[in-house]
Design a protein around this motif. Structure first.
Motif, PDB file in Angstrom:
ATOM      1  N   GLY A 198       0.826  -1.199   0.000  1.00 61.07           N
ATOM      2  CA  GLY A 198       0.000   0.000   0.000  1.00 61.07           C
ATOM      3  C   GLY A 198       0.859   1.248   0.000  1.00 61.07           C
ATOM      4  N   GLN A 199       0.712   2.057   1.054  1.00 58.70           N
ATOM      5  CA  GLN A 199       1.446   3.310   1.171  1.00 58.70           C
ATOM      6  C   GLN A 199       2.749   3.150   1.949  1.00 58.70           C
ATOM      7  OE1 GLN A 199      -1.938   6.597   1.665  1.00 58.70           O
ATOM      8  NE2 GLN A 199      -2.401   4.749   2.830  1.00 58.70           N
ATOM      9  N   THR A 200       3.107   1.910   2.256  1.00 56.96           N
ATOM     10  CA  THR A 200       4.284   1.637   3.077  1.00 56.96           C
ATOM     11  C   THR A 200       5.419   1.064   2.231  1.00 56.96           C
ATOM     12  OG1 THR A 200       2.894   1.200   5.001  1.00 56.96           O
ATOM     13  CG2 THR A 200       5.139   0.362   5.067  1.00 56.96           C
ATOM     14  N   GLN A 201       6.618   1.565   2.463  1.00 54.73           N
ATOM     15  CA  GLN A 201       7.826   1.080   1.807  1.00 54.73           C
ATOM     16  C   GLN A 201       8.769   0.528   2.868  1.00 54.73           C
ATOM     17  OE1 GLN A 201       8.109   1.269  -1.594  1.00 54.73           O
ATOM     18  NE2 GLN A 201       6.116   2.297  -1.712  1.00 54.73           N
ATOM     19  N   LEU A 202       9.261  -0.710   2.662  1.00 51.29           N
ATOM     20  CA  LEU A 202      10.225  -1.314   3.569  1.00 51.29           C
ATOM     21  C   LEU A 202      11.410  -1.806   2.750  1.00 51.29           C
ATOM     22  CD1 LEU A 202       7.114  -2.625   4.317  1.00 51.29           C
ATOM     23  CD2 LEU A 202       8.336  -2.953   6.462  1.00 51.29           C
ATOM     24  N   THR A 203      12.569  -1.813   3.351  1.00 54.17           N
ATOM     25  CA  THR A 203      13.752  -2.350   2.678  1.00 54.17           C
ATOM     26  C   THR A 203      14.460  -3.326   3.598  1.00 54.17           C
ATOM     27  OG1 THR A 203      15.275  -0.609   3.448  1.00 54.17           O
ATOM     28  CG2 THR A 203      14.066  -0.196   1.396  1.00 54.17           C
ATOM     29  N   GLY A 204      15.046  -4.352   2.973  1.00 52.12           N
ATOM     30  CA  GLY A 204      15.817  -5.333   3.712  1.00 52.12           C
ATOM     31  C   GLY A 204      16.988  -5.807   2.878  1.00 52.12           C
ATOM     32  N   ARG A 231      10.980 -14.902   4.865  1.00 52.42           N
ATOM     33  CA  ARG A 231      11.714 -14.138   5.878  1.00 52.42           C
ATOM     34  C   ARG A 231      12.699 -13.198   5.187  1.00 52.42           C
ATOM     35  NH1 ARG A 231      10.660 -19.193   7.914  1.00 52.42           N
ATOM     36  NH2 ARG A 231       9.746 -19.214  10.019  1.00 52.42           N
ATOM     37  N   ILE A 232      12.638 -11.938   5.559  1.00 50.92           N
ATOM     38  CA  ILE A 232      13.524 -10.925   4.989  1.00 50.92           C
ATOM     39  C   ILE A 232      14.463 -10.452   6.087  1.00 50.92           C
ATOM     40  CG2 ILE A 232      13.672  -8.696   3.835  1.00 50.92           C
ATOM     41  CD1 ILE A 232      10.811  -9.156   2.840  1.00 50.92           C
ATOM     42  N   ASN A 233      15.755 -10.687   5.883  1.00 48.54           N
ATOM     43  CA  ASN A 233      16.750 -10.280   6.871  1.00 48.54           C
ATOM     44  C   ASN A 233      16.985  -8.777   6.810  1.00 48.54           C
ATOM     45  OD1 ASN A 233      17.051 -12.973   7.583  1.00 48.54           O
ATOM     46  ND2 ASN A 233      18.822 -13.285   6.266  1.00 48.54           N
ATOM     47  N   GLY A 234      17.307  -8.213   7.974  1.00 44.51           N
ATOM     48  CA  GLY A 234      17.556  -6.785   8.067  1.00 44.51           C
ATOM     49  C   GLY A 234      19.029  -6.444   7.949  1.00 44.51           C
ATOM     50  N   PRO A 235      19.347  -5.212   8.287  1.00 39.47           N
ATOM     51  CA  PRO A 235      18.444  -4.283   8.965  1.00 39.47           C
ATOM     52  C   PRO A 235      17.286  -3.836   8.079  1.00 39.47           C
ATOM     53  CG  PRO A 235      20.449  -3.167   8.298  1.00 39.47           C
ATOM     54  CD  PRO A 235      20.680  -4.610   8.029  1.00 39.47           C
ATOM     55  N   ILE A 236      16.083  -3.749   8.704  1.00 42.44           N
ATOM     56  CA  ILE A 236      14.878  -3.335   8.009  1.00 42.44           C
ATOM     57  C   ILE A 236      14.629  -1.850   8.255  1.00 42.44           C
ATOM     58  CG2 ILE A 236      12.382  -3.666   7.783  1.00 42.44           C
ATOM     59  CD1 ILE A 236      14.091  -6.084   6.904  1.00 42.44           C
ATOM     60  N   THR A 237      14.377  -1.107   7.192  1.00 43.48           N
ATOM     61  CA  THR A 237      13.924   0.276   7.323  1.00 43.48           C
ATOM     62  C   THR A 237      12.479   0.352   6.852  1.00 43.48           C
ATOM     63  OG1 THR A 237      14.645   0.940   5.102  1.00 43.48           O
ATOM     64  CG2 THR A 237      16.245   1.141   6.909  1.00 43.48           C
ATOM     65  N   PHE A 238      11.740   1.269   7.429  1.00 40.73           N
ATOM     66  CA  PHE A 238      10.284   1.324   7.250  1.00 40.73           C
ATOM     67  C   PHE A 238       9.870   2.772   7.037  1.00 40.73           C
ATOM     68  CE2 PHE A 238       6.205   2.222   9.112  1.00 40.73           C
ATOM     69  CZ  PHE A 238       5.414   1.106   8.930  1.00 40.73           C
ATOM     70  N   ARG A 239       8.982   3.006   6.061  1.00 41.82           N
ATOM     71  CA  ARG A 239       8.456   4.356   5.863  1.00 41.82           C
ATOM     72  C   ARG A 239       7.050   4.290   5.280  1.00 41.82           C
ATOM     73  NH1 ARG A 239       9.997   9.293   6.482  1.00 41.82           N
ATOM     74  NH2 ARG A 239       9.023  10.979   5.310  1.00 41.82           N
ATOM     75  N   ARG A 240       6.151   5.068   5.849  1.00 39.23           N
ATOM     76  CA  ARG A 240       4.771   5.164   5.374  1.00 39.23           C
ATOM     77  C   ARG A 240       4.436   6.635   5.180  1.00 39.23           C
ATOM     78  NH1 ARG A 240      -0.879   5.035   7.566  1.00 39.23           N
ATOM     79  NH2 ARG A 240      -2.063   3.562   6.299  1.00 39.23           N
ATOM     80  N   ASP A 241       4.154   7.020   3.942  1.00 37.58           N
ATOM     81  CA  ASP A 241       3.841   8.414   3.618  1.00 37.58           C
ATOM     82  C   ASP A 241       2.349   8.529   3.327  1.00 37.58           C
ATOM     83  OD1 ASP A 241       6.550   9.218   3.762  1.00 37.58           O
ATOM     84  OD2 ASP A 241       6.893   8.405   1.766  1.00 37.58           O
ATOM     85  N   VAL A 242       1.638   9.239   4.196  1.00 38.49           N
ATOM     86  CA  VAL A 242       0.191   9.399   4.051  1.00 38.49           C
ATOM     87  C   VAL A 242      -0.142  10.878   4.144  1.00 38.49           C
ATOM     88  CG1 VAL A 242      -2.085   8.661   4.844  1.00 38.49           C
ATOM     89  CG2 VAL A 242      -0.106   7.173   5.186  1.00 38.49           C
ATOM     90  N   PRO A 243      -0.278  11.578   3.022  1.00 37.90           N
ATOM     91  CA  PRO A 243      -0.606  13.002   3.068  1.00 37.90           C
ATOM     92  C   PRO A 243      -1.937  13.246   3.771  1.00 37.90           C
ATOM     93  CG  PRO A 243       0.078  12.326   0.861  1.00 37.90           C
ATOM     94  CD  PRO A 243      -0.123  11.071   1.653  1.00 37.90           C
ATOM     95  N   ASP A 244      -1.972  14.295   4.586  1.00 39.81           N
ATOM     96  CA  ASP A 244      -3.204  14.765   5.231  1.00 39.81           C
ATOM     97  C   ASP A 244      -3.752  13.836   6.303  1.00 39.81           C
ATOM     98  OD1 ASP A 244      -3.135  16.957   3.486  1.00 39.81           O
ATOM     99  OD2 ASP A 244      -4.257  15.843   1.960  1.00 39.81           O
ATOM    100  N   SER A 245      -3.000  12.819   6.737  1.00 38.13           N
ATOM    101  CA  SER A 245      -3.499  11.984   7.825  1.00 38.13           C
ATOM    102  C   SER A 245      -3.189  12.647   9.159  1.00 38.13           C
ATOM    103  CB  SER A 245      -2.858  10.595   7.784  1.00 38.13           C
ATOM    104  OG  SER A 245      -1.497  10.658   8.172  1.00 38.13           O
ATOM    105  N   GLU A 246      -3.959  12.288  10.204  1.00 43.17           N
ATOM    106  CA  GLU A 246      -3.752  12.878  11.528  1.00 43.17           C
ATOM    107  C   GLU A 246      -2.397  12.501  12.103  1.00 43.17           C
ATOM    108  OE1 GLU A 246      -6.964  12.353  14.284  1.00 43.17           O
ATOM    109  OE2 GLU A 246      -8.438  12.222  12.684  1.00 43.17           O
ATOM    110  N   SER A 247      -1.957  11.259  11.851  1.00 40.60           N
ATOM    111  CA  SER A 247      -0.697  10.813  12.441  1.00 40.60           C
ATOM    112  C   SER A 247       0.511  11.266  11.634  1.00 40.60           C
ATOM    113  CB  SER A 247      -0.685   9.281  12.542  1.00 40.60           C
ATOM    114  OG  SER A 247      -0.830   8.701  11.261  1.00 40.60           O
ATOM    115  N   GLY A 248       0.297  11.717  10.384  1.00 41.08           N
ATOM    116  CA  GLY A 248       1.416  12.141   9.557  1.00 41.08           C
ATOM    117  C   GLY A 248       2.201  10.952   9.031  1.00 41.08           C
TER     118      GLY A 248
END
Length: 384
Positions: free
Chosen positions: A249-255, A268-285
């Protein structure tokens, strides 16, 4: 079970959280000749594969072929009950989330468009629940200079019923795409192994994917003993941070590296895992974070961040847990703690700690769940 709803200064939405549980829950293309790409040749019929048009193939035996988590001292061993949650509980939450989801939150990972321009392979998994689920591998490129697709079958002198090995490589922007559950995964190199079972059927096999390259050789090297070399294929895999790119969806992860095995149906995806979710105009940002690894359970259709998971919202919330079940489409993260590392979410002077915390990613609300005898603690300020 006890449910505690908190808004951390945000207005509660009209639709309530679901009630707490009432009681603690007790297909492959035709084999290529050595050194030749499989390309878009007709699919080899095998029970474990699906043809390009989506139909199941007939059974045919192949022939040629980190942070500090908080006050862990508050927990006693007899307070912790690993069986607090059952599938029925999570299903209730998912039903509620689906009813209240926004159209944007319902976005699913895009499948590769079928067509002759791509080389693809679909693996068919038969789950313990009797349901069939598909895993698709696609090379998103047609230039021989940027990658290859070939299938290596048992060679002369080897067991004719031995495993087949499909090689996908693509250095171009599209890479090799692997669709698993809600996740669309891009990698430069993927190796897919399928073995014939004693009853003649073929399983969903194994996938190893990550950084690296592969190319076809003019001929097999003299004296070659490994499978790929005997098939006149040279493949070099490398551990490269960020080589595995996951979109949900709106989430990007890398491993770094992905491994899937039919024995348990978990990628199973070995890390280090980075995570980012970009949602314009959401309350949580926006939301970002890290974890040790990712597990994608095909049979249970769940994606889990594993090991010292930290989620940071641009609104100032910091959430930590040993495991986080993540569903971008439902806008939910289920933080799962342990006695040593309870689930904790904080924002400013406000702090909530519990065995389980449900975090609404879009509305920036949290609910703590616990069975009788398990402690929930919190500190809250009067201000927003």
């Amino acid at each position: 079970m006890v449910g505690l709803a908190l808004s951390f200064g945000a207005a509660l939405a009209q639709t309530p959280w679901p009630a707490a549980p009432s009681s603690p829950p007790a297909a492959a293309p035709a084999p290529a000749k050595p050194g030749q790409p499989a390309g878009n040749s007709p699919a080899a019929a095998s029970p474990g594969a699906v043809l390009e048009d989506g139909s199941a193939s007939e059974q045919t035996a192949p022939e040629e072929s980190a942070a500090d988590a908080g006050d862990a001292g508050e927990w006693a061993d007899d307070d912790w009950d690993a069986g607090d949650w059952a599938d029925d509980d999570w299903a209730e939450i998912e039903r509620w989330a689906e009813e209240t989801a926004t159209p944007e939150g319902a976005e699913r990972a895009a499948e590769a468009a079928p067509g002759n321009e791509y080389s693809s392979l679909e693996l068919l998994r038969q789950g313990d629940d009797g349901q069939q689920r598909r895993i698709r591998v696609v090379r998103k490129g047609t230039d021989d200079a940027s990658g290859i697709f070939t299938i290596c079958q048992p060679q002369e002198g080897e067991d004719p019923n031995g495993p087949s090995l499909a090689v996908f490589s693509e250095s171009g922007a599209g890479g090799v795409e692997i669709s698993i559950d809600k996740n669309l995964i891009r990698v430069p190199l993927a190796l897919v192994t399928q073995r014939q079972r004693p009853d003649g059927t073929v399983g969903d096999g194994q996938i190893e994917a990550g950084g690296g390259t592969a190319r076809l050789l003019d001929e097999a090297p003299a004296g070659a003993t490994d499978r790929l070399s005997r098939c006149a294929v040279a493949a070099e895999s490398r551990d490269v941070p960020g080589a595995v790119q996951v979109t949900q969806g709106q989430t990007q992860l890398t491993g770094q590296r992905l491994k899937y095995d039919e024995s348990d149906g978990v990628a199973r995806i070995n890390g280090p895992i980075t995570f980012r979710r970009d949602v314009p105009d959401s309350e949580s940002g926006d939301l970002s974070g890290t974890s040790g690894s990712i597990e994608v359970d095909v049979d249970r259709e769940r994606t889990v961040l594993v090991g010292n998971v930290v989620l940071n919202s641009s609104g100032g919330r910091v959430s930590r847990a040993a495991r986080v079940e993540y569903d971008d489409a439902a806008n939910l993260a289920r933080l799962i703690g342990t006695p040593e590392q309870p689930a904790v979410t904080t924002r400013g002077q406000e702090r909530l700690q519990a065995a389980e915390i449900l975090y609404d990613l879009d509305r920036d609300e949290a609910v703590a769940w616990a069975s009788a005898g398990v402690r929930i603690s919190g500190e809250f300020s009067d201000g927003p």
